[in-house]
Design a protein around this motif. Sequence first.
Motif, short mmCIF file in Angstrom:
data_model
loop_
_atom_site.label_atom_id
_atom_site.label_comp_id
_atom_site.label_asym_id
_atom_site.label_seq_id
_atom_site.Cartn_x
_atom_site.Cartn_y
_atom_site.Cartn_z
N LEU A 58 -22.06 44.23 -3.84
CA LEU A 58 -23.19 43.51 -3.25
C LEU A 58 -22.80 42.85 -1.93
O LEU A 58 -23.56 42.91 -0.96
N ALA A 59 -21.62 42.23 -1.88
CA ALA A 59 -21.17 41.56 -0.65
C ALA A 59 -20.98 42.58 0.47
O ALA A 59 -21.42 42.35 1.61
N ALA A 60 -20.32 43.70 0.17
CA ALA A 60 -20.08 44.72 1.19
C ALA A 60 -21.39 45.24 1.76
O ALA A 60 -21.56 45.33 2.98
N ARG A 61 -22.32 45.57 0.87
CA ARG A 61 -23.61 46.12 1.33
C ARG A 61 -24.37 45.11 2.17
O ARG A 61 -24.93 45.44 3.21
N TRP A 62 -24.42 43.86 1.68
CA TRP A 62 -25.18 42.82 2.37
C TRP A 62 -24.61 42.55 3.76
O TRP A 62 -25.35 42.47 4.73
N ILE A 63 -23.28 42.43 3.86
CA ILE A 63 -22.65 42.10 5.14
C ILE A 63 -22.79 43.25 6.12
O ILE A 63 -23.10 43.03 7.30
N VAL A 64 -22.59 44.49 5.66
CA VAL A 64 -22.73 45.65 6.55
C VAL A 64 -24.14 45.67 7.15
O VAL A 64 -24.32 45.91 8.35
N ARG A 65 -25.15 45.40 6.31
CA ARG A 65 -26.53 45.39 6.79
C ARG A 65 -26.79 44.17 7.69
O ARG A 65 -27.31 44.29 8.78
N ARG A 66 -26.43 43.01 7.20
CA ARG A 66 -26.72 41.73 7.87
C ARG A 66 -26.05 41.65 9.24
O ARG A 66 -26.66 41.19 10.19
N LEU A 67 -24.79 42.07 9.31
CA LEU A 67 -24.05 41.98 10.57
C LEU A 67 -24.05 43.31 11.33
O LEU A 67 -23.39 43.43 12.35
N ALA A 68 -24.80 44.29 10.82
CA ALA A 68 -24.93 45.60 11.47
C ALA A 68 -23.57 46.17 11.87
O ALA A 68 -23.34 46.55 13.01
N VAL A 69 -22.66 46.23 10.88
CA VAL A 69 -21.33 46.81 11.12
C VAL A 69 -21.53 48.30 11.42
O VAL A 69 -22.19 49.00 10.65
#
Length: 135
Positions: A58-69
């Motif tokens: 959940l953290a990986a998915r959320w951060i990748v989306r949120r911070l547009a990695v």
Amino acid sequence: GRHQAVMQILKAGALYFVLVFGAGFVLGPIRILWVVPHFGMRMAELMEAPIMFMVIILAARWIVRRLAVPPKPSSRIGMGCFGLGLMLVAEFTLVLWLRGLSISEYFATRDPVSGTVYYVVLGVFCIMPLLGAPR
């Protein structure tokens, strides 16, 4: 430019570490105070692993989306590796200090079964930004 991209990856990795380590920091006392006395250390650690696995996804998915990695594998793995580096520093400083152990004592006291699962979870933590997030 390149500097901005690197800073974005480091920021994502740091946030990833904070979220996952934070979850572990909350679960640790629960495991030690309530789960270990009833089930033992090995079972307690094995019961915590799937929870941490879900937190990692959940953290990986959320951060990748949120911070547009960026979807480039190097960016996603960079995020995971930086997060893992912070995780290991935290583990070997804070946790060892709290438990009053040396690094060799730490490895000697790890349960062979739950310890192996823990190392697998750390590996998953490192690569999850690449695997668990949409491109």
